[in-house]
Design a protein around this motif. Sequence first.
Motif, PDB file in Angstrom:
ATOM      1  N   LYS A  60      -0.211 -12.937  -7.616  1.00  0.00           N
ATOM      2  CA  LYS A  60      -0.615 -11.629  -7.102  1.00  0.00           C
ATOM      3  C   LYS A  60      -1.769 -11.054  -7.915  1.00  0.00           C
ATOM      4  O   LYS A  60      -2.682 -10.440  -7.361  1.00  0.00           O
ATOM      5  CB  LYS A  60       0.581 -10.678  -7.120  1.00  0.00           C
ATOM      6  CG  LYS A  60       1.641 -11.010  -6.086  1.00  0.00           C
ATOM      7  CD  LYS A  60       2.767  -9.986  -6.077  1.00  0.00           C
ATOM      8  CE  LYS A  60       3.775 -10.309  -4.975  1.00  0.00           C
ATOM      9  NZ  LYS A  60       4.886  -9.320  -4.926  1.00  0.00           N
ATOM     10  N   TRP A 273      -3.375  -4.956   0.482  1.00  0.00           N
ATOM     11  CA  TRP A 273      -1.989  -5.198   0.095  1.00  0.00           C
ATOM     12  C   TRP A 273      -0.936  -4.864   1.150  1.00  0.00           C
ATOM     13  O   TRP A 273       0.176  -5.370   1.085  1.00  0.00           O
ATOM     14  CB  TRP A 273      -1.669  -4.412  -1.184  1.00  0.00           C
ATOM     15  CG  TRP A 273      -2.328  -4.978  -2.402  1.00  0.00           C
ATOM     16  CD1 TRP A 273      -3.400  -4.455  -3.068  1.00  0.00           C
ATOM     17  CD2 TRP A 273      -1.982  -6.178  -3.101  1.00  0.00           C
ATOM     18  NE1 TRP A 273      -3.745  -5.247  -4.126  1.00  0.00           N
ATOM     19  CE2 TRP A 273      -2.892  -6.311  -4.181  1.00  0.00           C
ATOM     20  CE3 TRP A 273      -0.992  -7.144  -2.925  1.00  0.00           C
ATOM     21  CZ2 TRP A 273      -2.830  -7.379  -5.070  1.00  0.00           C
ATOM     22  CZ3 TRP A 273      -0.941  -8.207  -3.819  1.00  0.00           C
ATOM     23  CH2 TRP A 273      -1.844  -8.315  -4.871  1.00  0.00           C
ATOM     24  N   GLN A 276       1.059  -7.738   2.864  1.00  0.00           N
ATOM     25  CA  GLN A 276       2.086  -8.354   2.035  1.00  0.00           C
ATOM     26  C   GLN A 276       3.279  -7.424   1.836  1.00  0.00           C
ATOM     27  O   GLN A 276       4.423  -7.880   1.735  1.00  0.00           O
ATOM     28  CB  GLN A 276       1.478  -8.759   0.688  1.00  0.00           C
ATOM     29  CG  GLN A 276       0.420  -9.851   0.839  1.00  0.00           C
ATOM     30  CD  GLN A 276      -0.127 -10.321  -0.481  1.00  0.00           C
ATOM     31  OE1 GLN A 276       0.610 -10.813  -1.333  1.00  0.00           O
ATOM     32  NE2 GLN A 276      -1.433 -10.178  -0.665  1.00  0.00           N
ATOM     33  N   LEU A 277       3.013  -6.113   1.797  1.00  0.00           N
ATOM     34  CA  LEU A 277       4.122  -5.150   1.709  1.00  0.00           C
ATOM     35  C   LEU A 277       5.007  -5.265   2.944  1.00  0.00           C
ATOM     36  O   LEU A 277       6.242  -5.338   2.848  1.00  0.00           O
ATOM     37  CB  LEU A 277       3.555  -3.737   1.562  1.00  0.00           C
ATOM     38  CG  LEU A 277       4.518  -2.591   1.219  1.00  0.00           C
ATOM     39  CD1 LEU A 277       3.733  -1.424   0.627  1.00  0.00           C
ATOM     40  CD2 LEU A 277       5.296  -2.094   2.428  1.00  0.00           C
ATOM     41  N   LYS A 279       5.139  -7.807   5.036  1.00  0.00           N
ATOM     42  CA  LYS A 279       5.681  -9.162   5.081  1.00  0.00           C
ATOM     43  C   LYS A 279       6.948  -9.281   4.244  1.00  0.00           C
ATOM     44  O   LYS A 279       7.830 -10.114   4.531  1.00  0.00           O
ATOM     45  CB  LYS A 279       4.620 -10.136   4.565  1.00  0.00           C
ATOM     46  CG  LYS A 279       5.032 -11.611   4.600  1.00  0.00           C
ATOM     47  CD  LYS A 279       5.035 -12.178   5.991  1.00  0.00           C
ATOM     48  CE  LYS A 279       5.251 -13.679   5.963  1.00  0.00           C
ATOM     49  NZ  LYS A 279       5.286 -14.267   7.324  1.00  0.00           N
ATOM     50  N   SER A 280       7.098  -8.408   3.226  1.00  0.00           N
ATOM     51  CA  SER A 280       8.281  -8.453   2.361  1.00  0.00           C
ATOM     52  C   SER A 280       9.558  -8.090   3.107  1.00  0.00           C
ATOM     53  O   SER A 280      10.663  -8.295   2.600  1.00  0.00           O
ATOM     54  CB  SER A 280       8.095  -7.513   1.163  1.00  0.00           C
ATOM     55  OG  SER A 280       8.066  -6.150   1.565  1.00  0.00           O
ATOM     56  N   HIS A 282      10.445  -9.641   5.664  1.00  0.00           N
ATOM     57  CA  HIS A 282      10.781 -10.919   6.303  1.00  0.00           C
ATOM     58  C   HIS A 282      10.325 -10.969   7.759  1.00  0.00           C
ATOM     59  O   HIS A 282      11.050 -11.441   8.643  1.00  0.00           O
ATOM     60  CB  HIS A 282      12.289 -11.183   6.215  1.00  0.00           C
ATOM     61  CG  HIS A 282      12.838 -11.047   4.818  1.00  0.00           C
ATOM     62  ND1 HIS A 282      12.502 -11.907   3.796  1.00  0.00           N
ATOM     63  CD2 HIS A 282      13.670 -10.122   4.269  1.00  0.00           C
ATOM     64  CE1 HIS A 282      13.110 -11.533   2.678  1.00  0.00           C
ATOM     65  NE2 HIS A 282      13.827 -10.454   2.935  1.00  0.00           N
ATOM     66  N   THR A 288       3.780  -8.902  11.576  1.00  0.00           N
ATOM     67  CA  THR A 288       3.172  -8.185  10.452  1.00  0.00           C
ATOM     68  C   THR A 288       1.839  -7.574  10.863  1.00  0.00           C
ATOM     69  O   THR A 288       1.560  -6.403  10.570  1.00  0.00           O
ATOM     70  CB  THR A 288       2.958  -9.141   9.257  1.00  0.00           C
ATOM     71  OG1 THR A 288       4.222  -9.643   8.821  1.00  0.00           O
ATOM     72  CG2 THR A 288       2.268  -8.423   8.102  1.00  0.00           C
ATOM     73  N   ASP A 401       2.512  -4.582  -9.419  1.00  0.00           N
ATOM     74  CA  ASP A 401       3.462  -5.177  -8.477  1.00  0.00           C
ATOM     75  C   ASP A 401       4.028  -6.481  -9.033  1.00  0.00           C
ATOM     76  O   ASP A 401       5.233  -6.757  -8.933  1.00  0.00           O
ATOM     77  CB  ASP A 401       2.758  -5.425  -7.136  1.00  0.00           C
ATOM     78  CG  ASP A 401       3.715  -5.928  -6.059  1.00  0.00           C
ATOM     79  OD1 ASP A 401       4.932  -5.734  -6.213  1.00  0.00           O
ATOM     80  OD2 ASP A 401       3.241  -6.508  -5.071  1.00  0.00           O
ATOM     81  N   GLU A 402       3.160  -7.296  -9.635  1.00  0.00           N
ATOM     82  CA  GLU A 402       3.611  -8.575 -10.186  1.00  0.00           C
ATOM     83  C   GLU A 402       4.588  -8.374 -11.346  1.00  0.00           C
ATOM     84  O   GLU A 402       5.569  -9.105 -11.486  1.00  0.00           O
ATOM     85  CB  GLU A 402       2.413  -9.392 -10.651  1.00  0.00           C
ATOM     86  CG  GLU A 402       2.766 -10.798 -11.121  1.00  0.00           C
ATOM     87  CD  GLU A 402       1.532 -11.650 -11.369  1.00  0.00           C
ATOM     88  OE1 GLU A 402       1.385 -12.670 -10.683  1.00  0.00           O
ATOM     89  OE2 GLU A 402       0.705 -11.271 -12.227  1.00  0.00           O
ATOM     90  N   GLY A 405       7.634  -5.785  -9.628  1.00  0.00           N
ATOM     91  CA  GLY A 405       8.222  -6.117  -8.333  1.00  0.00           C
ATOM     92  C   GLY A 405       8.353  -4.917  -7.419  1.00  0.00           C
ATOM     93  O   GLY A 405       9.079  -4.958  -6.430  1.00  0.00           O
ATOM     94  N   HIS A 407       6.330  -2.206  -5.008  1.00  0.00           N
ATOM     95  CA  HIS A 407       5.123  -1.737  -4.338  1.00  0.00           C
ATOM     96  C   HIS A 407       4.920  -0.244  -4.580  1.00  0.00           C
ATOM     97  O   HIS A 407       3.788   0.234  -4.654  1.00  0.00           O
ATOM     98  CB  HIS A 407       5.211  -2.002  -2.833  1.00  0.00           C
ATOM     99  CG  HIS A 407       5.140  -3.452  -2.465  1.00  0.00           C
ATOM    100  ND1 HIS A 407       3.972  -4.177  -2.517  1.00  0.00           N
ATOM    101  CD2 HIS A 407       6.100  -4.319  -2.049  1.00  0.00           C
ATOM    102  CE1 HIS A 407       4.197  -5.425  -2.135  1.00  0.00           C
ATOM    103  NE2 HIS A 407       5.488  -5.538  -1.843  1.00  0.00           N
TER     104      HIS A 407
END
Length: 444
Positions: A60, A273, A276-277, A279-280, A282, A288, A401-402, A405, A407
């Motif tokens: 990330k 970003w 990806q937020l 997409k988290s 699922h 998405t 974020d990395e 964990g 956002h």
Amino acid sequence: MTDQLTNCASDNDALEKETMRRVIWRILPFLIVSYLVSIIDRGNIGMAALQMNQDLGLSKAAFGFASSLYFVAYFIFEVPSNLAMQRVGARLWLPRIMISWGLVSMCMALVQDTTSLYIVRFLLGAAEAGFFPGVVLYLTWWIPSRYRARIIASFMVAIPLANFIGSPLSGLILTLDGWLGLRGWHLLFIIEGLPAVLLGIAAFFVLRDRPHQAAWLSDRQKAWLENTLESERQQQKHIGHISTWKLLKHRQIWLMALIYAGASSAGTTLSVWSPQLLKSFHLDNLTTGLLNAIPYGLASVLMIVWGRSSDRTNERRWHTALTLFMIAAGVFAAFINLSLPATIIILSTILVGAYSAKGPFWALASGWLSSTSAAAGLAAIGAIANLIGGAVMVNAYGIIDERTGSHTLAMLPLAALCLAGGIAVLAMGRRYSRPASQEKQVSH
């Protein structure tokens, strides 16, 4: 005598309305489409990351750094680009920018590893540098100040509209994975980069540098527009004619950049970003992209409404500050609930604020600068704000974020920047809320 004056005023009003109608419909749609393609090409790395990051083995933090390099290059080359456009004219310079960025954007499909991604992303920023401030400068050559907030807001609707169109389009292209032996993200960059090249070729035939070159205006219309713009150029500005170096050190330039950095950061950070937020939760890539488009659709409409409100009331300062506070409120709301529906509402709040700020702010900024300072001044404001928003904030989001964990925690620096910008624009006081010479109000 009274009847003659009334008829003369009515004739002038009709001349103004018809002239502005022709100017707006001639240049604005083309500029909006061009800027829409620009935003898609700079932001599609966010959707490409759904496949590309795994293929290239990007963390990330590395992805955030790659995304930010665009804005580092933009910062370096933005002012020189605008000065070049002032010298050679928009008809030559804007097509050069568009063709360059389109070709480099297509080359994003050729990256093989982290290093090549860094290089091409930097080159994309260098190629596109100067397009937005160039268009804002171009509009000052064609659009009287009392129309600028709504025109700039209309032009900048391309930003949320690009994400509204681009997110589902990119999601759809990603589903073509394997076509012609290419990965979906390869196809994404190739397909979405080509329109910039074609529009760049068309721009040479569509654009004219100044009103007196417009064959589609009558002599009376040319005279009215040239005289109106020249009258505005003669008015005293808060920042008059000074050297480029002194301008870049001017306190008000840095203050304006701080104010704009909040809105710029919000739009830039989420364009990179937010896929990806989402997409988290699922979701598949197409879903998405579709859900990511919702906040941008709302922002596309409301930023026009807000720009018209700013012009109608001839008020810039509060119209800018309130949108920055709205962004900060959206970030703080993320600490309450991060379900999928709540996340979409929060993203919508932040992005509506980010894009609604742009029209009033740029009308405010362009009103401060003399015609001789506008090219470097507008570019400097955008360059500094983009460096803060695109380089610092995008990187900060990835690192936080990395490591955490979260956002939500990653967005906290964004909220702090927006609060600072909102307070700064209000603290400037009434004497900076309009150009030095009062703008004429326009009734709607």
